[in-house]
Design a protein around this motif. Structure first.
Motif, PDB file in Angstrom:
ATOM      1  N   GLN A 263       0.825  -1.213   0.000  1.00  0.00           N
ATOM      2  CA  GLN A 263       0.000   0.000   0.000  1.00  0.00           C
ATOM      3  C   GLN A 263       0.860   1.265   0.000  1.00  0.00           C
ATOM      4  N   GLU A 264       1.974   1.221   0.707  1.00  0.00           N
ATOM      5  CA  GLU A 264       2.853   2.379   0.799  1.00  0.00           C
ATOM      6  C   GLU A 264       3.391   2.747  -0.592  1.00  0.00           C
ATOM      7  N   GLU A 265       3.842   1.718  -1.321  1.00  0.00           N
ATOM      8  CA  GLU A 265       4.362   1.960  -2.662  1.00  0.00           C
ATOM      9  C   GLU A 265       3.235   2.406  -3.616  1.00  0.00           C
ATOM     10  N   GLY A 266       2.052   1.847  -3.410  1.00  0.00           N
ATOM     11  CA  GLY A 266       0.888   2.245  -4.216  1.00  0.00           C
ATOM     12  C   GLY A 266       0.524   3.696  -3.983  1.00  0.00           C
ATOM     13  N   ALA A 267       0.594   4.104  -2.706  1.00  0.00           N
ATOM     14  CA  ALA A 267       0.273   5.486  -2.354  1.00  0.00           C
ATOM     15  C   ALA A 267       1.266   6.440  -3.018  1.00  0.00           C
ATOM     16  N   GLN A 268       2.538   6.035  -3.018  1.00  0.00           N
ATOM     17  CA  GLN A 268       3.580   6.871  -3.638  1.00  0.00           C
ATOM     18  C   GLN A 268       3.322   7.012  -5.142  1.00  0.00           C
TER      19      GLN A 268
ATOM     20  N   ASP B 252      -7.808   7.149 -19.894  1.00  0.00           N
ATOM     21  CA  ASP B 252      -6.655   7.456 -19.042  1.00  0.00           C
ATOM     22  C   ASP B 252      -6.904   6.904 -17.630  1.00  0.00           C
ATOM     23  N   ALA B 253      -6.979   5.580 -17.545  1.00  0.00           N
ATOM     24  CA  ALA B 253      -7.248   4.932 -16.257  1.00  0.00           C
ATOM     25  C   ALA B 253      -6.021   4.161 -15.781  1.00  0.00           C
ATOM     26  N   PHE B 254      -5.689   4.344 -14.513  1.00  0.00           N
ATOM     27  CA  PHE B 254      -4.570   3.623 -13.893  1.00  0.00           C
ATOM     28  C   PHE B 254      -5.130   2.735 -12.788  1.00  0.00           C
ATOM     29  N   VAL B 255      -4.667   1.489 -12.765  1.00  0.00           N
ATOM     30  CA  VAL B 255      -5.077   0.571 -11.710  1.00  0.00           C
ATOM     31  C   VAL B 255      -3.823   0.154 -10.954  1.00  0.00           C
ATOM     32  N   ILE B 256      -3.783   0.476  -9.672  1.00  0.00           N
ATOM     33  CA  ILE B 256      -2.599   0.189  -8.848  1.00  0.00           C
ATOM     34  C   ILE B 256      -2.950  -0.959  -7.898  1.00  0.00           C
ATOM     35  N   LEU B 257      -2.228  -2.070  -8.018  1.00  0.00           N
ATOM     36  CA  LEU B 257      -2.535  -3.264  -7.216  1.00  0.00           C
ATOM     37  C   LEU B 257      -1.295  -3.711  -6.457  1.00  0.00           C
TER      38      LEU B 257
ATOM     39  N   GLN C 109     -15.365  -5.327  -2.745  1.00  0.00           N
ATOM     40  CA  GLN C 109     -15.078  -6.762  -2.944  1.00  0.00           C
ATOM     41  C   GLN C 109     -15.961  -7.361  -4.022  1.00  0.00           C
ATOM     42  N   ASN C 110     -17.123  -6.738  -4.246  1.00  0.00           N
ATOM     43  CA  ASN C 110     -18.011  -7.217  -5.313  1.00  0.00           C
ATOM     44  C   ASN C 110     -17.822  -6.424  -6.610  1.00  0.00           C
ATOM     45  N   GLY C 111     -16.740  -5.668  -6.683  1.00  0.00           N
ATOM     46  CA  GLY C 111     -16.440  -4.929  -7.918  1.00  0.00           C
ATOM     47  C   GLY C 111     -17.083  -3.559  -7.989  1.00  0.00           C
ATOM     48  N   HIS C 112     -17.657  -3.080  -6.852  1.00  0.00           N
ATOM     49  CA  HIS C 112     -18.290  -1.757  -6.948  1.00  0.00           C
ATOM     50  C   HIS C 112     -17.251  -0.629  -6.948  1.00  0.00           C
ATOM     51  N   ILE C 113     -17.643   0.487  -7.540  1.00  0.00           N
ATOM     52  CA  ILE C 113     -16.850   1.719  -7.474  1.00  0.00           C
ATOM     53  C   ILE C 113     -17.787   2.812  -6.967  1.00  0.00           C
ATOM     54  N   GLY C 114     -17.269   3.701  -6.100  1.00  0.00           N
ATOM     55  CA  GLY C 114     -18.183   4.574  -5.354  1.00  0.00           C
ATOM     56  C   GLY C 114     -19.073   3.626  -4.575  1.00  0.00           C
ATOM     57  N   PHE C 115     -20.386   3.844  -4.652  1.00  0.00           N
ATOM     58  CA  PHE C 115     -21.319   2.857  -4.077  1.00  0.00           C
ATOM     59  C   PHE C 115     -22.157   2.267  -5.202  1.00  0.00           C
ATOM     60  N   ASN C 116     -21.599   2.189  -6.392  1.00  0.00           N
ATOM     61  CA  ASN C 116     -22.340   1.625  -7.520  1.00  0.00           C
ATOM     62  C   ASN C 116     -22.215   0.109  -7.486  1.00  0.00           C
ATOM     63  N   GLU C 117     -23.272  -0.518  -6.995  1.00  0.00           N
ATOM     64  CA  GLU C 117     -23.274  -1.958  -6.784  1.00  0.00           C
ATOM     65  C   GLU C 117     -23.467  -2.702  -8.108  1.00  0.00           C
TER      66      GLU C 117
ATOM     67  N   MET D 239      -7.080   2.192  -6.763  1.00  0.00           N
ATOM     68  CA  MET D 239      -6.126   1.398  -5.969  1.00  0.00           C
ATOM     69  C   MET D 239      -6.879   0.236  -5.337  1.00  0.00           C
ATOM     70  N   ALA D 240      -6.214  -0.916  -5.266  1.00  0.00           N
ATOM     71  CA  ALA D 240      -6.811  -2.062  -4.555  1.00  0.00           C
ATOM     72  C   ALA D 240      -5.695  -2.856  -3.904  1.00  0.00           C
ATOM     73  N   TYR D 241      -5.897  -3.148  -2.626  1.00  0.00           N
ATOM     74  CA  TYR D 241      -4.877  -3.859  -1.857  1.00  0.00           C
ATOM     75  C   TYR D 241      -5.513  -5.028  -1.110  1.00  0.00           C
ATOM     76  N   GLY D 242      -4.779  -6.115  -1.039  1.00  0.00           N
ATOM     77  CA  GLY D 242      -5.197  -7.220  -0.172  1.00  0.00           C
ATOM     78  C   GLY D 242      -5.937  -8.327  -0.897  1.00  0.00           C
ATOM     79  N   GLN D 243      -5.896  -9.497  -0.250  1.00  0.00           N
ATOM     80  CA  GLN D 243      -6.477 -10.714  -0.798  1.00  0.00           C
ATOM     81  C   GLN D 243      -7.964 -10.560  -1.137  1.00  0.00           C
ATOM     82  N   GLN D 244      -8.679  -9.848  -0.291  1.00  0.00           N
ATOM     83  CA  GLN D 244     -10.140  -9.774  -0.475  1.00  0.00           C
ATOM     84  C   GLN D 244     -10.536  -9.002  -1.737  1.00  0.00           C
ATOM     85  N   LYS D 245      -9.534  -8.336  -2.394  1.00  0.00           N
ATOM     86  CA  LYS D 245      -9.827  -7.598  -3.631  1.00  0.00           C
ATOM     87  C   LYS D 245      -9.370  -8.365  -4.877  1.00  0.00           C
TER      88      LYS D 245
END
Ligand code: GLP
Length: 233
Positions: free
Chosen positions: A9-14, A220-225, A127-135, A188-194
């Protein structure tokens, strides 16, 4: 969609912070902000930085229905504590979870988004793929709307409340079309549950059943995992 793998997460934040600085240098004026545990290290970098937001605006993704801005579980409170107290913006907007007229509040928010198009949008991943609260099942054409939270989301967010029974069952959220109109997206997404949602978002079909999969269509989308979140790619 550019996928960036980081150690933690630290490296992702950077990484997200570096992207933010680049976009601000290129003229970004309006930031779209998110809550949750995912962006915390990124917000810490901002708090510790010499960035100055006093001529910029922020617009948040969502807010629980029924929670006042001074309720410690509200997203208003989260933003005050983690960002605004350290780095005040010229103006900051969140949906008003206590609005008496929800339809009027939704219209106000949609007008704001038209008036101040978002240059740089931060996103987490449910965890169910939502962004914002868009279920899952939310239309890709949606703008700001009232959401019935799924049981899964209520459970996932219960850790921020004293008891699961206190988690609101509804929220106001920017829609998927609203999010997609931001110039740059940084998820950004971190951890097994994602891990499962991240793999579907990147390699699966673009489907309303997995809201974040729409990022595949953004210019122009970046995904940091982190390593674990990327383990099923
Ligand atoms: C909530 C928020 C989302 C956030 C998600 C993930 O549902 N509405 O914006 O991305 O939780 O939260 P976390 O980062 O705590 O895992």
């Amino acid at each position: 969609m550019k996928v960036i793998r980081v150690k933690n997460q630290e490296e992702g934040a950077q990484m997200a912070f570096t992207l933010l600085k680049e976009k601000i240098a290129a003229g970004a004026k309006t930031l779209g902000l998110a809550t949750g545990s995912t962006p915390l290290a990124f917000y810490q970098k901002i708090a510790d930085s010499d960035l100055d937001f006093s001529e910029m605006r922020s617009i948040n993704l969502d807010e629980y229905l029924g929670l006042a801005a001074d309720n410690p579980q509200s997203y208003h409170y989260f933003m005050e504590k983690n960002v605004f107290i350290h780095k005040p913006f010229k103006e900051s907007f969140l949906p008003d979870g206590r609005a008496e007229d929800i339809d009027a509040e939704i219209s106000r928010y949609n007008r704001l988004l038209e008036q101040y198009p978002i240059d740089f949008q931060i996103l987490g991943l449910g965890q169910n793929g939502h962004i914002g609260f868009n279920e899952p099942g939310t239309s890709f054409d949606s703008q700001t709307h009232l959401v019935d939270l799924t049981q899964e989301t209520i459970q996932a967010n219960a850790r921020f409340f004293a008891d699961q029974s206190e988690v609101p069952h509804q929220a106001l959220s920017m829609g998927i079309a609203s999010i997609m109109s931001a110039k740059t997206l940084v998820l950004m997404a971190y951890g097994q549950q994602k891990a499962e949602a991240a793999a579907k978002m990147i390699n699966g079909p673009v489907t309303e059943e997995l809201p974040a999969s729409i990022l595949q269509r953004h210019a122009d989308a970046f995904v940091i995992l982190d390593e674990v979140a990327a383990s099923l790619l």
